[in-house]
Design a protein around this motif. Structure first.
Motif, PDB file in Angstrom:
ATOM      1  N   ALA A 124      20.697   4.205 -17.398  1.00  0.00           N
ATOM      2  CA  ALA A 124      20.382   3.769 -18.908  1.00  0.00           C
ATOM      3  C   ALA A 124      20.642   2.013 -18.721  1.00  0.00           C
ATOM      4  N   MET A 125      21.656   1.530 -18.150  1.00  0.00           N
ATOM      5  CA  MET A 125      21.735   0.104 -17.927  1.00  0.00           C
ATOM      6  C   MET A 125      20.350  -0.575 -17.233  1.00  0.00           C
ATOM      7  N   ARG A 126      20.026   0.097 -16.302  1.00  0.00           N
ATOM      8  CA  ARG A 126      18.707  -0.449 -15.678  1.00  0.00           C
ATOM      9  C   ARG A 126      17.736  -0.495 -16.612  1.00  0.00           C
ATOM     10  N   GLU A 127      17.551   0.769 -17.399  1.00  0.00           N
ATOM     11  CA  GLU A 127      16.343   0.726 -18.491  1.00  0.00           C
ATOM     12  C   GLU A 127      16.357  -0.193 -19.553  1.00  0.00           C
ATOM     13  N   SER A 128      17.594  -0.591 -19.604  1.00  0.00           N
ATOM     14  CA  SER A 128      17.777  -1.588 -20.802  1.00  0.00           C
ATOM     15  C   SER A 128      17.225  -2.978 -20.656  1.00  0.00           C
ATOM     16  N   GLY A 129      17.008  -3.437 -19.404  1.00  0.00           N
ATOM     17  CA  GLY A 129      16.322  -4.250 -18.599  1.00  0.00           C
ATOM     18  C   GLY A 129      17.287  -5.580 -19.124  1.00  0.00           C
ATOM     19  N   THR A 130      18.475  -5.815 -19.481  1.00  0.00           N
ATOM     20  CA  THR A 130      19.286  -6.947 -19.853  1.00  0.00           C
ATOM     21  C   THR A 130      20.488  -7.148 -19.042  1.00  0.00           C
ATOM     22  N   ALA A 131      21.094  -8.179 -19.190  1.00  0.00           N
ATOM     23  CA  ALA A 131      22.381  -8.346 -18.301  1.00  0.00           C
ATOM     24  C   ALA A 131      23.283  -7.518 -18.969  1.00  0.00           C
ATOM     25  N   ASN A 132      24.261  -6.929 -18.746  1.00  0.00           N
ATOM     26  CA  ASN A 132      25.180  -5.972 -19.130  1.00  0.00           C
ATOM     27  C   ASN A 132      26.874  -6.454 -18.825  1.00  0.00           C
ATOM     28  N   ASP A 133      27.497  -5.865 -19.830  1.00  0.00           N
ATOM     29  CA  ASP A 133      29.091  -6.190 -19.843  1.00  0.00           C
ATOM     30  C   ASP A 133      29.342  -4.565 -18.865  1.00  0.00           C
ATOM     31  N   LEU A 134      29.846  -4.452 -17.976  1.00  0.00           N
ATOM     32  CA  LEU A 134      30.135  -3.352 -17.204  1.00  0.00           C
ATOM     33  C   LEU A 134      31.163  -2.606 -18.115  1.00  0.00           C
ATOM     34  N   THR A 135      32.191  -3.146 -18.890  1.00  0.00           N
ATOM     35  CA  THR A 135      33.258  -2.522 -19.185  1.00  0.00           C
ATOM     36  C   THR A 135      32.854  -1.343 -20.341  1.00  0.00           C
ATOM     37  N   PRO A 136      32.125  -1.684 -21.276  1.00  0.00           N
ATOM     38  CA  PRO A 136      31.752  -0.398 -22.269  1.00  0.00           C
ATOM     39  C   PRO A 136      30.793   0.261 -21.601  1.00  0.00           C
ATOM     40  N   SER A 137      29.809  -0.166 -20.805  1.00  0.00           N
ATOM     41  CA  SER A 137      28.754   0.409 -20.481  1.00  0.00           C
ATOM     42  C   SER A 137      28.882   1.420 -19.128  1.00  0.00           C
ATOM     43  N   TYR A 138      29.975   0.931 -18.337  1.00  0.00           N
ATOM     44  CA  TYR A 138      30.061   1.998 -17.289  1.00  0.00           C
ATOM     45  C   TYR A 138      31.626   2.274 -17.001  1.00  0.00           C
ATOM     46  N   ILE A 139      32.525   1.080 -16.839  1.00  0.00           N
ATOM     47  CA  ILE A 139      33.730   1.275 -16.684  1.00  0.00           C
ATOM     48  C   ILE A 139      34.646   2.285 -17.541  1.00  0.00           C
TER      49      ILE A 139
END
Length: 405
Positions: A124-139
């Motif tokens: 989902a992060m890769r498909e968003s195509g933008t820089a990410n804050d890992l805390t809410p999106s993954y951690i």
């Protein structure tokens, strides 16, 4: 490596210039306290143990110390004592039940779920195509979804009890047994307790093959837990299952993002990932210290500690003790058997029952990231900001740029 000095440094009953409980204290200050005054008084008048051997011995001393984050004089009813506060032998009975929920044979069934979850989050992060804050999106989602699966809660509910968990651990309930809304769990955190009470009521009406049902059905000391006792332990598991593991994963991924060499090393040799997990635990312990009440007079390094004194087990300086670890300030992947001698999960018979699960989640989180990414770096200008929980160490955010495969 274990070296026992024949003569130790000075100890003092007077508060030291460095407050080891301060959220702004740095590792160098704690190291100086360990080498200069390993048994000292804090500004609050509590005792602080900073040496690895002293902390390990204290964690093994069940008659001498009892876990409690409560302020001196705060009395908690038996039904509302978290598992770490309950004395033996009842502690052991409840602990065995909790261990059954996260036993090795159950973790083998959790790993595929955790791996699939990590993959979905990263995709989902890769498909968003933008820089990410890992805390809410993954951690954050990893430990919350995993503990929900183990406890039988709905994974889609995790944002709710994540918020409740943070509210609880960052408020006054852990130390005072109350907050501005009221006393006890039900008074201080009514939404959280209502959610858990509904889980209990549902299993009472319709038992399932899950942990909540086993918790309610198990006979301990000749009787089953009351609904309040069951609620207390479930709240504890919801909190401990996400709070500290989230900081472990966050600290490890922060290091990977800040150190391209480490990212490349682990990418080239996945067998080193467990060692990286242990070094992250050692150098960046998710729990900075443990709080205990002295229940029998003790004298570590000759310093008299009397019944009723509050004692702090300094995990941070103990994990960097040169008497235990060679080159203790270095992040090394070649420590071998020494790698697990840190105290980030405590020690002795009351070692954290979730240690295996936390290690599994951190390992899988890194493995799945390396499967999908060729590189990762912290966003330019970002500085580490610790979470606002006084006993914890973990990044508030991990904003990164990722190079995907």
């Amino acid at each position: 490596m274990s070296v026992h000095p024949t003569s130790g440094p000075a100890v003092s009953s007077e508060p030291q210039p460095v407050d080891p409980l301060s959220p702004t204290v740095n590792p160098a200050e704690l190291d100086a306290l360990r080498s200069g005054c390993p048994v000292s008084r804090t500004e609050r008048g509590w005792w602080y143990l900073a040496r690895h051997d002293d902390v390990l011995a204290a964690t093994e001393d069940i008659p001498g110390y009892r876990a409690s984050f409560r302020d001196p004089g705060v009395v908690v009813p038996d039904e509302e004592q978290f598992i770490n506060e309950i004395p033996e032998p009842r502690h052991g009975e409840i602990r065995r039940l909790i261990n059954s929920a996260i036993a090795t044979h159950r973790l083998t069934r959790v790993e595929p779920f955790c791996r699939e979850l990590c993959g979905e989050l990263l995709d989902a992060m890769r498909e968003s195509g933008t820089a990410n804050d890992l805390t809410p999106s993954y951690i954050e989602p990893i430990p919350n979804n995993v503990i929900a699966r183990l406890l039988g809660a709905e994974p889609t509910d995790y944002p709710r009890w994540l918020a409740w968990s943070e509210e609880l651990v960052r408020g006054t309930y852990p130390t005072q047994y109350r907050n501005e809304r009221g006393a006890g769990l039900a008074g201080a955190h009514p939404e959280f307790t209502a959610y858990v009470d509904a889980l209990i009521a549902d299993r009472r009406a319709e038992p399932r093959d899950d942990f909540v049902t086993r918790l309610l059905d198990t006979v301990i000391e000749g009787r089953r837990l009351t609904d309040v006792e069951a609620r207390t332990q479930l709240v504890f598991l919801f909190i401990s299952g996400n709070e500290t593991t989230r900081h472990l994963i966050g600290n490890l991924l922060y290091r990977l993002a800040a150190d391209p060499g480490l990212f490349a090393t682990l990418s080239a040799d996945r067998s080193l990932i467990p060692a990286a997990v242990e070094e992250s635990l050692r150098l960046d312990p998710p729990v900075r210290f443990l709080l205990r009440d002295c229940t029998e007079a003790r004298a570590p390094r000759g310093v008299p500690i009397v019944t009723g004194d509050k004692v702090v087990f300094g995990i941070e300086p103990a994990n960097r003790d040169p008497e235990r670890f060679e080159a203790p300030t270095e992040f090394r992947l070649d420590r071998g058997p020494d790698s697990r001698r840190h105290l980030s999960f405590g020690g002795g018979p009351h070692v954290c029952p979730g240690a295996l699960l936390a290690r599994l989640e951190a390992r899988v989180a890194v493995e799945e990231l390396l499967t999908r990414a060729t590189g990762m770096r912290l966003r330019d200008g970002h500085a580490f900001e610790n979470v606002p929980t006084f006993w914890a160490r973990g990044p508030q955010s991990v904003p990164v740029d990722i190079s995907w495969r």
